[in-house]
Design a protein around this motif. Structure first.
Motif, PDB file in Angstrom:
ATOM      1  N   TYR A 220      25.234  32.819  61.832  1.00 35.96           N
ATOM      2  CA  TYR A 220      25.962  31.986  60.555  1.00 35.96           C
ATOM      3  C   TYR A 220      26.614  33.260  59.822  1.00 35.96           C
ATOM      4  O   TYR A 220      27.914  33.224  59.636  1.00 35.96           O
ATOM      5  N   LYS A 221      25.710  34.004  59.312  1.00 31.77           N
ATOM      6  CA  LYS A 221      26.191  35.307  58.606  1.00 31.77           C
ATOM      7  C   LYS A 221      27.157  36.019  59.383  1.00 31.77           C
ATOM      8  O   LYS A 221      28.039  36.582  58.875  1.00 31.77           O
ATOM      9  N   ASN A 222      26.966  36.478  60.670  1.00 32.46           N
ATOM     10  CA  ASN A 222      27.689  37.301  61.449  1.00 32.46           C
ATOM     11  C   ASN A 222      29.072  36.570  61.538  1.00 32.46           C
ATOM     12  O   ASN A 222      30.197  37.327  61.738  1.00 32.46           O
ATOM     13  N   THR A 223      29.208  35.277  61.630  1.00 29.14           N
ATOM     14  CA  THR A 223      30.445  34.866  61.800  1.00 29.14           C
ATOM     15  C   THR A 223      31.216  34.785  60.487  1.00 29.14           C
ATOM     16  O   THR A 223      32.580  34.797  60.756  1.00 29.14           O
ATOM     17  N   ILE A 224      30.599  34.471  59.464  1.00 31.91           N
ATOM     18  CA  ILE A 224      31.330  34.560  58.149  1.00 31.91           C
ATOM     19  C   ILE A 224      31.814  36.036  57.870  1.00 31.91           C
ATOM     20  O   ILE A 224      33.030  36.046  57.510  1.00 31.91           O
ATOM     21  N   PHE A 225      30.978  37.171  58.292  1.00 38.20           N
ATOM     22  CA  PHE A 225      31.390  38.458  58.352  1.00 38.20           C
ATOM     23  C   PHE A 225      32.668  38.616  59.282  1.00 38.20           C
ATOM     24  O   PHE A 225      33.796  39.176  58.941  1.00 38.20           O
ATOM     25  N   GLU A 226      32.637  38.206  60.389  1.00 38.32           N
ATOM     26  CA  GLU A 226      33.666  38.226  61.406  1.00 38.32           C
ATOM     27  C   GLU A 226      34.993  37.412  60.921  1.00 38.32           C
ATOM     28  O   GLU A 226      36.262  38.016  60.973  1.00 38.32           O
ATOM     29  N   ILE A 227      34.822  36.408  60.358  1.00 32.52           N
ATOM     30  CA  ILE A 227      36.193  35.641  59.851  1.00 32.52           C
ATOM     31  C   ILE A 227      36.941  36.475  58.796  1.00 32.52           C
ATOM     32  O   ILE A 227      37.885  36.841  58.561  1.00 32.52           O
ATOM     33  N   SER A 228      35.888  37.153  57.737  1.00 32.37           N
ATOM     34  CA  SER A 228      36.405  37.758  56.719  1.00 32.37           C
ATOM     35  C   SER A 228      37.224  39.004  56.968  1.00 32.37           C
ATOM     36  O   SER A 228      38.277  39.400  56.531  1.00 32.37           O
ATOM     37  N   ALA A 229      36.554  39.775  58.181  1.00 32.28           N
ATOM     38  CA  ALA A 229      37.108  40.980  58.641  1.00 32.28           C
ATOM     39  C   ALA A 229      38.524  40.627  59.347  1.00 32.28           C
ATOM     40  O   ALA A 229      39.431  41.361  59.034  1.00 32.28           O
ATOM     41  N   TRP A 230      38.624  39.596  60.150  1.00 30.36           N
ATOM     42  CA  TRP A 230      39.730  39.155  60.795  1.00 30.36           C
ATOM     43  C   TRP A 230      40.902  38.942  60.023  1.00 30.36           C
ATOM     44  O   TRP A 230      42.079  39.273  60.033  1.00 30.36           O
ATOM     45  N   LYS A 231      40.404  38.218  58.708  1.00 26.68           N
ATOM     46  CA  LYS A 231      41.482  38.122  57.850  1.00 26.68           C
ATOM     47  C   LYS A 231      41.876  38.880  57.237  1.00 26.68           C
ATOM     48  O   LYS A 231      43.295  38.725  56.713  1.00 26.68           O
ATOM     49  N   LEU A 232      40.908  40.073  56.768  1.00 29.07           N
ATOM     50  CA  LEU A 232      41.623  41.013  56.017  1.00 29.07           C
ATOM     51  C   LEU A 232      42.513  41.799  57.018  1.00 29.07           C
ATOM     52  O   LEU A 232      43.452  42.284  56.245  1.00 29.07           O
ATOM     53  N   LEU A 233      42.347  42.002  58.244  1.00 26.13           N
ATOM     54  CA  LEU A 233      43.019  42.534  58.962  1.00 26.13           C
ATOM     55  C   LEU A 233      44.616  41.846  59.024  1.00 26.13           C
ATOM     56  O   LEU A 233      45.552  42.482  58.944  1.00 26.13           O
ATOM     57  N   TYR A 234      44.555  40.571  59.176  1.00 30.17           N
ATOM     58  CA  TYR A 234      45.601  39.701  59.439  1.00 30.17           C
ATOM     59  C   TYR A 234      46.593  40.035  58.016  1.00 30.17           C
ATOM     60  O   TYR A 234      47.642  40.494  58.307  1.00 30.17           O
ATOM     61  N   TYR A 235      45.878  39.790  56.950  1.00 27.80           N
ATOM     62  CA  TYR A 235      46.687  39.919  55.586  1.00 27.80           C
ATOM     63  C   TYR A 235      47.302  41.409  55.477  1.00 27.80           C
ATOM     64  O   TYR A 235      48.229  41.697  54.823  1.00 27.80           O
ATOM     65  N   SER A 236      46.659  42.262  55.812  1.00 31.99           N
ATOM     66  CA  SER A 236      46.897  43.773  55.747  1.00 31.99           C
ATOM     67  C   SER A 236      48.056  44.125  56.532  1.00 31.99           C
ATOM     68  O   SER A 236      49.314  44.858  56.066  1.00 31.99           O
ATOM     69  N   TYR A 237      48.665  43.369  57.695  1.00 38.49           N
ATOM     70  CA  TYR A 237      49.909  43.849  58.253  1.00 38.49           C
ATOM     71  C   TYR A 237      51.041  42.732  58.358  1.00 38.49           C
ATOM     72  O   TYR A 237      51.774  42.986  58.360  1.00 38.49           O
ATOM     73  N   THR A 238      50.608  41.442  57.562  1.00 37.30           N
ATOM     74  CA  THR A 238      51.427  40.305  57.439  1.00 37.30           C
ATOM     75  C   THR A 238      51.929  40.237  56.147  1.00 37.30           C
ATOM     76  O   THR A 238      53.167  39.773  55.564  1.00 37.30           O
ATOM     77  N   LEU A 239      50.969  40.723  54.957  1.00 41.05           N
ATOM     78  CA  LEU A 239      51.529  40.722  53.665  1.00 41.05           C
ATOM     79  C   LEU A 239      51.230  42.176  53.162  1.00 41.05           C
ATOM     80  O   LEU A 239      52.079  42.509  52.008  1.00 41.05           O
ATOM     81  N   ILE A 240      50.251  42.702  52.974  1.00 43.87           N
ATOM     82  CA  ILE A 240      49.906  43.730  52.014  1.00 43.87           C
ATOM     83  C   ILE A 240      50.804  45.153  52.419  1.00 43.87           C
ATOM     84  O   ILE A 240      51.497  45.385  51.627  1.00 43.87           O
ATOM     85  N   LEU A 241      50.935  45.392  53.839  1.00 40.77           N
ATOM     86  CA  LEU A 241      52.055  46.420  54.045  1.00 40.77           C
ATOM     87  C   LEU A 241      53.416  45.977  53.958  1.00 40.77           C
ATOM     88  O   LEU A 241      54.085  46.980  53.368  1.00 40.77           O
ATOM     89  N   PRO A 242      53.767  44.856  53.889  1.00 37.95           N
ATOM     90  CA  PRO A 242      55.235  44.498  53.464  1.00 37.95           C
ATOM     91  C   PRO A 242      55.436  44.792  51.950  1.00 37.95           C
ATOM     92  O   PRO A 242      56.532  45.324  51.642  1.00 37.95           O
ATOM     93  N   LEU A 243      54.344  44.298  51.307  1.00 36.59           N
ATOM     94  CA  LEU A 243      54.519  44.506  50.014  1.00 36.59           C
ATOM     95  C   LEU A 243      54.715  46.076  49.358  1.00 36.59           C
ATOM     96  O   LEU A 243      55.240  46.263  48.278  1.00 36.59           O
TER      97      LEU A 243
END
Length: 320
Positions: free
Chosen positions: A155-178
């Motif tokens: 469960y903890k590993n899955t929460i970490f995995e979800i958070s890490a993937w979402k951070l990666l996703y936001y980085s190239y779809t929103l943060i870098l464009p900003l």
């Protein structure tokens, strides 16, 4: 579909885009690619039908994570709960909706449901925004209580995995464009939201018109928790096809217009559904089993609207 999603984002992140019209256009194109990945790439891969090789399916399943959601959570929601308990209230997570939406005649009805066929399009358009923010975290917590994620630290590993993937996703779809696009932050944010609105409404309509329909059954289990029909008959009674003659449309949505065949044979690649459909339809007719189908996608949408309107007006059946 991967290039349609990543190509516009790469252009945005180079900093060559300087006007709002191009910004919105590229984000919307990326949204079309995101929908295509969701319907035609990750969907087959997570079902194990994208390739004969398990590793290929595993890696292609990660495209779900690349578009902001999570493959592990989706596998439980879709493969396990939706495919096993199709249209069964409180068990099928595809029809378990927030209080302001009602997808089953067995769900509690509120007065505002009378208008859901009007306002639902707004919430459909926001569905993937919910996915990339809170939905995965809410569901992984609930699925843990249901008995999933039992392994040590799973469960903890899955929460970490979800958070890490979402951070990666936001980085190239929103943060870098900003950082890279020389426009006001709120314009970029609105363009990002427009991308998800396109994806959300496309994916929602394609999936919901296969099950939340006037002709589809919404069976209830007996006191022992059993459904009257066997699994195959249940899938035929709760699932509907549409637009069977359009090969181009079928390609665009990953064969999901053949939802009956997909539900009966989820481990078979969607490229075979067209040929399978005639066999399934003939067999269903032979045994007197319903084979639900609409001639066009538009006809399916109209029936879906009628069903939503009806659900907003009828009281709950056998409401718990």
């Amino acid at each position: 579909m991967l290039m349609l999603f990543f190509g516009p984002l790469i252009m945005l992140n180079t900093g060559i885009i300087t006007n709002a019209f191009s910004l919105f256009g590229l984000y919307i194109l990326s949204g079309l690619g995101m929908a295509g990945i969701g319907m035609g790439v990750m969907h087959d891969a997570i079902h194990g039908s994208f390739s004969k090789k398990r590793k290929v399916n595993q890696w292609m399943g990660y495209t779900m994570n690349l578009i902001g959601a999570n493959a592990s959570v989706w596998k439980i929601q879709h493969n396990v709960l939706h495919h096993t308990y199709t249209n069964i209230s409180e068990s099928d997570d595809d029809i378990n909706a927030p209080f302001f939406l009602r997808f089953s005649p067995h769900a509690k009805r509120y007065w505002l449901h009378r208008f859901q066929h009007i306002y639902i399009w707004f919430f459909y358009s926001l569905s993937t925004i919910s996915w990339i923010t809170s939905k995965d975290f809410v569901r992984v917590k609930r699925y843990k209580k249901m008995g999933f994620f039992k392994g040590k630290n799973e469960y903890k590993n899955t929460i970490f995995e979800i958070s890490a993937w979402k951070l990666l996703y936001y980085s190239y779809t929103l943060i870098l464009p900003l950082i890279m696009v020389p426009l006001a932050w709120w314009i970029i944010l609105l363009a990002f939201i427009s991308m998800h609105m396109v994806t959300g409404i496309l994916i929602s309509i394609v999936f919901q018109t296969a099950h939340v329909m006037p002709s589809a059954d919404f069976p209830l289990p007996d006191k022992n928790g059993l459904i009257a029909n066997n699994w195959s008959v249940h899938q035929l009674a709760t699932t509907s096809n549409y637009s069977p003659r359009s090969k181009s449309f079928s390609w665009l949505i990953g064969g999901l217009n053949y939802q009956i065949e997909h539900h009966l044979f989820p481990n078979i690649c969607h490229t075979h559904y067209n040929k399978l459909s005639s066999i399934v339809a003939t067999t269903a007719q032979e045994y007197g089993i319903p084979y639900l189908i609409k001639k066009s996608f538009w006809a399916a949408i109209i029936d879906h609207i009628k069903m939503l309107r009806s659900l907003g007006r009828i009281e709950a059946v056998h409401q718990k």
